[in-house]
Design a protein around this motif. Structure first.
Motif, short mmCIF file in Angstrom:
data_model
loop_
_atom_site.label_atom_id
_atom_site.label_comp_id
_atom_site.label_asym_id
_atom_site.label_seq_id
_atom_site.Cartn_x
_atom_site.Cartn_y
_atom_site.Cartn_z
N PHE A 22 0.80 -1.19 0.02
CA PHE A 22 0.04 0.03 0.08
C PHE A 22 0.97 1.12 -0.20
O PHE A 22 2.26 1.22 0.36
N VAL A 23 0.25 2.26 -0.15
CA VAL A 23 1.05 3.64 -0.38
C VAL A 23 0.38 4.61 0.64
O VAL A 23 -1.04 4.81 0.51
N CYS A 24 0.96 5.47 1.31
CA CYS A 24 0.38 6.49 2.10
C CYS A 24 0.98 7.90 1.69
O CYS A 24 2.20 8.02 1.48
N GLN A 25 0.03 8.72 0.95
CA GLN A 25 0.34 10.02 0.53
C GLN A 25 0.53 11.07 1.21
O GLN A 25 -0.25 11.27 2.34
N PRO A 26 1.46 12.26 0.95
CA PRO A 26 1.44 13.29 1.56
C PRO A 26 -0.09 14.02 1.52
O PRO A 26 -0.67 14.00 0.66
N GLY A 27 -0.13 14.81 2.63
CA GLY A 27 -1.28 15.64 2.63
C GLY A 27 -2.56 14.72 3.21
O GLY A 27 -3.71 15.42 3.08
N PRO A 147 9.09 16.14 11.50
CA PRO A 147 9.30 15.38 10.62
C PRO A 147 8.08 15.63 9.43
O PRO A 147 7.10 16.08 9.67
N SER A 148 8.33 15.15 8.30
CA SER A 148 7.50 15.09 7.22
C SER A 148 6.41 13.86 7.10
O SER A 148 5.22 13.80 6.52
N VAL A 149 6.72 12.88 7.93
CA VAL A 149 5.95 11.73 8.00
C VAL A 149 5.82 11.15 9.51
O VAL A 149 6.72 11.22 10.39
N GLU A 176 -2.88 18.59 6.51
CA GLU A 176 -3.11 19.65 5.68
C GLU A 176 -1.81 20.61 5.26
O GLU A 176 -2.00 21.21 4.25
N ARG A 177 -1.01 20.54 6.10
CA ARG A 177 0.39 21.37 5.83
C ARG A 177 1.16 20.58 4.97
O ARG A 177 2.51 20.91 4.81
N GLY A 178 0.69 19.22 4.51
CA GLY A 178 1.56 18.53 3.65
C GLY A 178 2.04 17.23 4.50
O GLY A 178 2.74 16.34 3.72
N GLY A 179 1.99 17.13 5.56
CA GLY A 179 2.49 15.68 6.05
C GLY A 179 1.80 14.59 5.65
O GLY A 179 0.57 14.37 5.41
#
Length: 312
Positions: A22-27, A147-149, A176-179
């Motif tokens: 599976f994939v977890c997308q930014p935002g 962090p971003s993730v 909402e800030r792109g994390g």
């Protein structure tokens, strides 16, 4: 972004995670759901290098976790809120984390304020923390490096209703800030409110994934309705070819709520309640993972109670 590709983890003859992708997308917030022992925590442990995969791999931002320099600055992790030295204070735990990541000490106070731990609570030793306080501290540690993730295993465990609402707002704002957020939880109602995508896993295999609308779209539409004159409404609906049955003080109709409302309007019937009666996320979850549930398992019904004085 988190990319899980053909992930398998075996322990001898037992397969804890079986060819999961599976994939977890930014935002976006991705909810990771499954019964106890379904493979959620094992998958997350592989993500952050605590458990090696038997096959497949997980990359975060295109890199294996072990190859990310200063990973706490890129990936925030909360797998076990109690996995800290119980003799250290909350402030000491965050300070050690900040020093390890090369962050200023001011970051510690920022995180304590963010998770609403007071100065007195921050100076208590972890052994004196409630479960909810440990969760807040764990979230603060995960966010310490900006962090971003985020990878969070049961972060709402032990939080009171106000704390759960706070956490929901925190994670929504982060996404909402792109994390990128991967959130494991058994609190289906909370996941239903916060998650943009949901992954359901049972016995180590993914049984369903997608957004809430697509996951629930497979079931037949149903409406629950109550009118001032239920008998008149029932007759009008059946005349249109809709199946109707009694449900509490109202009616259950095999039709979309908008169709029920349209029929009521045509016949000038006053409605006092109209809502969807379709299966929710909990029903779907229990249906797809039925063979993994302890409660309601066929074998449970055949077990005899222990005799007095015998083993229980």
């Amino acid at each position: 972004m988190i990319n899980v590709e053909g992930l398998t983890r075996t322990y001898g003859a037992f397969t804890a995670v079986d060819d999961v992708s599976f994939v977890c997308q930014p935002g976006r917030v991705t909810g990771f759901l499954g019964p106890n022992g379904a493979g959620k925590t094992t998958t997350m442990r592989v993500m952050v290098g605590l458990t090696p995969p038997s096959r497949g791999r997980v990359t975060i931002g295109g890199h294996l976790y072990r190859d990310i320099p200063n990973p706490g600055r890129h990936v925030g992790v909360l797998l076990d809120a109690s996995a800290q030295h119980v003799g250290r204070t909350g402030r000491e735990i965050l300070t050690i984390g900040a020093e390890t990541m090369g962050l200023p000490k001011s970051r510690v106070d920022e995180m304590l304020a963010l998770v609403s731990l007071t100065g007195g609570e921050a100076d208590r030793r972890l052994r004196n923390y409630s479960l909810g306080m440990k969760q807040r501290l764990g979230i603060a540690h995960a966010l310490l490096g900006d962090p971003s993730v985020l990878i969070l295993d049961e972060p709402a465990n032990g939080l009171d209703p106000a704390g759960i609402r706070w956490m929901r707002g925190l994670l929504k704002g982060y996404a909402e800030r792109g994390g990128t957020v991967l959130l494991s939880s058994h609190l289906l109602h909370e996941v239903e409110q916060i998650a943009d995508e949901m992954i359901l896993i049972g016995r180590g295999k993914i049984v369903a994934q997608g957004d809430k609308k697509s996951l629930l779209a497979g079931g037949a539409e149903k409406a629950l309705v109550t009118a001032l004159d239920n008998a008149q409404l029932s007759s009008a609906l059946q005349a249109k070819g809709f199946a109707v049955s009694a449900a509490g003080e109202g009616l259950s109709v095999e039709a979309a709520p908008v169709d029920v409302g349209r029929v009521a309007a045509e016949h000038q019937i006053v409605l006092t309640d109209l809502r969807s009666g379709g299966a929710g996320l909990e029903d779907l979850f229990l249906q797809l993972t039925a063979d993994t549930q302890r409660e309601g398992h066929p074998e449970a019904a055949t077990q005899q109670p222990a005799q007095a004085g015998g083993p229980a």
